[in-house]
Design a protein around this motif. Structure first.
Motif, PDB file in Angstrom:
ATOM      1  N   ASP A  27       5.288 -36.093  25.724  1.00  0.00           N
ATOM      2  CA  ASP A  27       5.049 -34.654  26.150  1.00  0.00           C
ATOM      3  C   ASP A  27       4.117 -34.599  27.332  1.00  0.00           C
ATOM      4  OD1 ASP A  27       6.791 -33.568  24.209  1.00  0.00           O
ATOM      5  OD2 ASP A  27       5.063 -33.323  22.725  1.00  0.00           O
ATOM      6  N   GLU A  28       3.020 -35.419  27.354  1.00  0.00           N
ATOM      7  CA  GLU A  28       2.300 -35.533  28.635  1.00  0.00           C
ATOM      8  C   GLU A  28       2.795 -35.769  29.763  1.00  0.00           C
ATOM      9  OE1 GLU A  28      -1.815 -37.471  30.096  1.00  0.00           O
ATOM     10  OE2 GLU A  28      -1.316 -37.480  27.819  1.00  0.00           O
ATOM     11  N   ALA A  29       3.800 -36.954  29.746  1.00  0.00           N
ATOM     12  CA  ALA A  29       4.680 -37.105  30.879  1.00  0.00           C
ATOM     13  C   ALA A  29       5.374 -36.110  31.536  1.00  0.00           C
ATOM     14  CB  ALA A  29       5.174 -38.412  30.604  1.00  0.00           C
ATOM     15  N   GLY A  61      11.440 -35.044  35.513  1.00  0.00           N
ATOM     16  CA  GLY A  61      11.620 -36.269  35.085  1.00  0.00           C
ATOM     17  C   GLY A  61      12.420 -36.271  33.941  1.00  0.00           C
ATOM     18  N   GLU A  62      13.124 -37.730  33.584  1.00  0.00           N
ATOM     19  CA  GLU A  62      13.845 -37.836  32.432  1.00  0.00           C
ATOM     20  C   GLU A  62      12.928 -39.189  31.673  1.00  0.00           C
ATOM     21  OE1 GLU A  62      17.921 -38.224  31.874  1.00  0.00           O
ATOM     22  OE2 GLU A  62      18.036 -37.496  34.189  1.00  0.00           O
ATOM     23  N   PHE A  63      12.674 -38.737  30.458  1.00  0.00           N
ATOM     24  CA  PHE A  63      11.608 -39.817  29.803  1.00  0.00           C
ATOM     25  C   PHE A  63      12.437 -40.022  28.350  1.00  0.00           C
ATOM     26  CE2 PHE A  63       9.099 -37.475  32.658  1.00  0.00           C
ATOM     27  CZ  PHE A  63       8.229 -38.190  33.145  1.00  0.00           C
ATOM     28  N   ARG A  85      23.821 -42.592  32.048  1.00  0.00           N
ATOM     29  CA  ARG A  85      23.856 -42.629  33.463  1.00  0.00           C
ATOM     30  C   ARG A  85      23.128 -43.759  34.084  1.00  0.00           C
ATOM     31  NH1 ARG A  85      20.645 -39.649  36.990  1.00  0.00           N
ATOM     32  NH2 ARG A  85      18.946 -38.794  35.877  1.00  0.00           N
ATOM     33  N   ARG A  86      22.848 -43.923  35.353  1.00  0.00           N
ATOM     34  CA  ARG A  86      22.048 -44.945  36.082  1.00  0.00           C
ATOM     35  C   ARG A  86      20.879 -44.316  36.766  1.00  0.00           C
ATOM     36  NH1 ARG A  86      24.299 -50.232  37.174  1.00  0.00           N
ATOM     37  NH2 ARG A  86      26.266 -50.463  36.062  1.00  0.00           N
ATOM     38  N   TYR A  87      19.789 -44.870  36.897  1.00  0.00           N
ATOM     39  CA  TYR A  87      18.587 -44.211  37.642  1.00  0.00           C
ATOM     40  C   TYR A  87      18.053 -44.820  38.691  1.00  0.00           C
ATOM     41  CZ  TYR A  87      18.656 -42.108  33.154  1.00  0.00           C
ATOM     42  OH  TYR A  87      19.186 -41.400  31.744  1.00  0.00           O
ATOM     43  N   ASP A  88      17.448 -44.244  39.499  1.00  0.00           N
ATOM     44  CA  ASP A  88      16.831 -44.769  40.752  1.00  0.00           C
ATOM     45  C   ASP A  88      15.712 -45.535  40.581  1.00  0.00           C
ATOM     46  OD1 ASP A  88      18.754 -43.612  42.421  1.00  0.00           O
ATOM     47  OD2 ASP A  88      17.555 -41.735  42.518  1.00  0.00           O
ATOM     48  N   LEU A  89      15.317 -45.478  39.486  1.00  0.00           N
ATOM     49  CA  LEU A  89      13.846 -46.076  39.136  1.00  0.00           C
ATOM     50  C   LEU A  89      13.668 -46.254  37.626  1.00  0.00           C
ATOM     51  CD1 LEU A  89      10.970 -47.093  39.600  1.00  0.00           C
ATOM     52  CD2 LEU A  89      10.075 -44.674  39.307  1.00  0.00           C
ATOM     53  N   VAL A  90      13.470 -47.409  37.206  1.00  0.00           N
ATOM     54  CA  VAL A  90      13.124 -48.032  35.542  1.00  0.00           C
ATOM     55  C   VAL A  90      11.854 -48.454  35.803  1.00  0.00           C
ATOM     56  CG1 VAL A  90      13.753 -49.267  33.758  1.00  0.00           C
ATOM     57  CG2 VAL A  90      15.557 -48.183  35.124  1.00  0.00           C
ATOM     58  N   LEU A  91      10.911 -47.885  35.004  1.00  0.00           N
ATOM     59  CA  LEU A  91       9.427 -48.313  34.704  1.00  0.00           C
ATOM     60  C   LEU A  91       9.093 -48.790  33.434  1.00  0.00           C
ATOM     61  CD1 LEU A  91       6.417 -47.936  36.169  1.00  0.00           C
ATOM     62  CD2 LEU A  91       6.555 -45.757  35.270  1.00  0.00           C
ATOM     63  N   ALA A  92       8.292 -49.962  33.369  1.00  0.00           N
ATOM     64  CA  ALA A  92       8.187 -50.614  32.197  1.00  0.00           C
ATOM     65  C   ALA A  92       6.704 -50.677  31.944  1.00  0.00           C
ATOM     66  CB  ALA A  92       8.906 -51.731  31.820  1.00  0.00           C
ATOM     67  N   LEU A  93       5.907 -50.043  31.638  1.00  0.00           N
ATOM     68  CA  LEU A  93       4.468 -50.446  31.479  1.00  0.00           C
ATOM     69  C   LEU A  93       3.928 -50.846  30.121  1.00  0.00           C
ATOM     70  CD1 LEU A  93       3.431 -46.869  32.729  1.00  0.00           C
ATOM     71  CD2 LEU A  93       3.600 -48.873  34.094  1.00  0.00           C
ATOM     72  N   HIS A  94       3.685 -52.269  30.308  1.00  0.00           N
ATOM     73  CA  HIS A  94       3.164 -53.134  28.962  1.00  0.00           C
ATOM     74  C   HIS A  94       4.344 -53.047  27.949  1.00  0.00           C
ATOM     75  CE1 HIS A  94      -0.273 -53.719  31.222  1.00  0.00           C
ATOM     76  NE2 HIS A  94      -0.440 -52.488  31.396  1.00  0.00           N
ATOM     77  N   VAL A  95       5.604 -53.100  28.174  1.00  0.00           N
ATOM     78  CA  VAL A  95       6.677 -53.138  27.182  1.00  0.00           C
ATOM     79  C   VAL A  95       7.160 -54.512  26.799  1.00  0.00           C
ATOM     80  CG1 VAL A  95       8.892 -52.610  26.840  1.00  0.00           C
ATOM     81  CG2 VAL A  95       7.434 -50.863  27.958  1.00  0.00           C
ATOM     82  N   PHE A  96       7.448 -55.432  28.143  1.00  0.00           N
ATOM     83  CA  PHE A  96       8.148 -56.632  27.829  1.00  0.00           C
ATOM     84  C   PHE A  96       7.045 -57.831  27.459  1.00  0.00           C
ATOM     85  CE2 PHE A  96      10.953 -54.364  30.567  1.00  0.00           C
ATOM     86  CZ  PHE A  96      12.364 -55.008  30.191  1.00  0.00           C
TER      87      PHE A  96
END
Length: 124
Positions: A1-3, A10-12, A24-35
């Motif tokens: 909700d904060e994002a 944005g789509e979260f 669908r496909r995205y211009d940006l995929v962001l992974a913060l301390h996931v992997f």
């Protein structure tokens, strides 16, 4: 909700990256301390497949995780993989390393960017 409140256009998504199937496909995929929490190699590989199949041509994948020189099992639920492991796995999926930045406040973490060039990327 904060994002969403910070970036209303944005789509979260919240969920399991292993079973994520984007519509669908995205211009940006962001992974913060996931992997780092994907300690099984098969799960890590599947998550990379999801990321690369989610990118538009010329899309960016930004990863923020520790990138030690060697793979390191930190504890039962954290496995850090080397930058070389990421480079090998992502280049095999059609992404190229572009740049890296360290963070003063998170000395153990790096933001690394890979870019998809030209053609659509697809999971192997």
């Amino acid at each position: 909700d904060e994002a969403r409140s910070t970036c209303p256009r944005g789509e979260f998504f919240v969920g399991d990256i292993i079973s994520f199937s984007p519509e669908r496909r995205y211009d940006l995929v962001l992974a913060l301390h996931v992997f780092v929490h994907l300690v099984e190699d098969a799960d890590w590989e599947k998550a990379l497949d999801v990321v690369t199949s989610s990118l538009n041509p010329d899309g960016l994948f930004l990863l923020r995780d520790p990138l030690p020189a060697e793979r390191e099992r930190v504890n039962v639920h954290v496995l850090t993989r080397s930058r070389a492991e990421y480079e090998s796995a992502l280049s095999a999926r059609g992404l190229q390393f572009t740049d890296e930045a360290s963070h003063e406040q998170l000395s153990h973490a790096h933001t690394v960017r890979w870019k998809s060039f030209g053609e659509e990327t697809a999971a192997p």
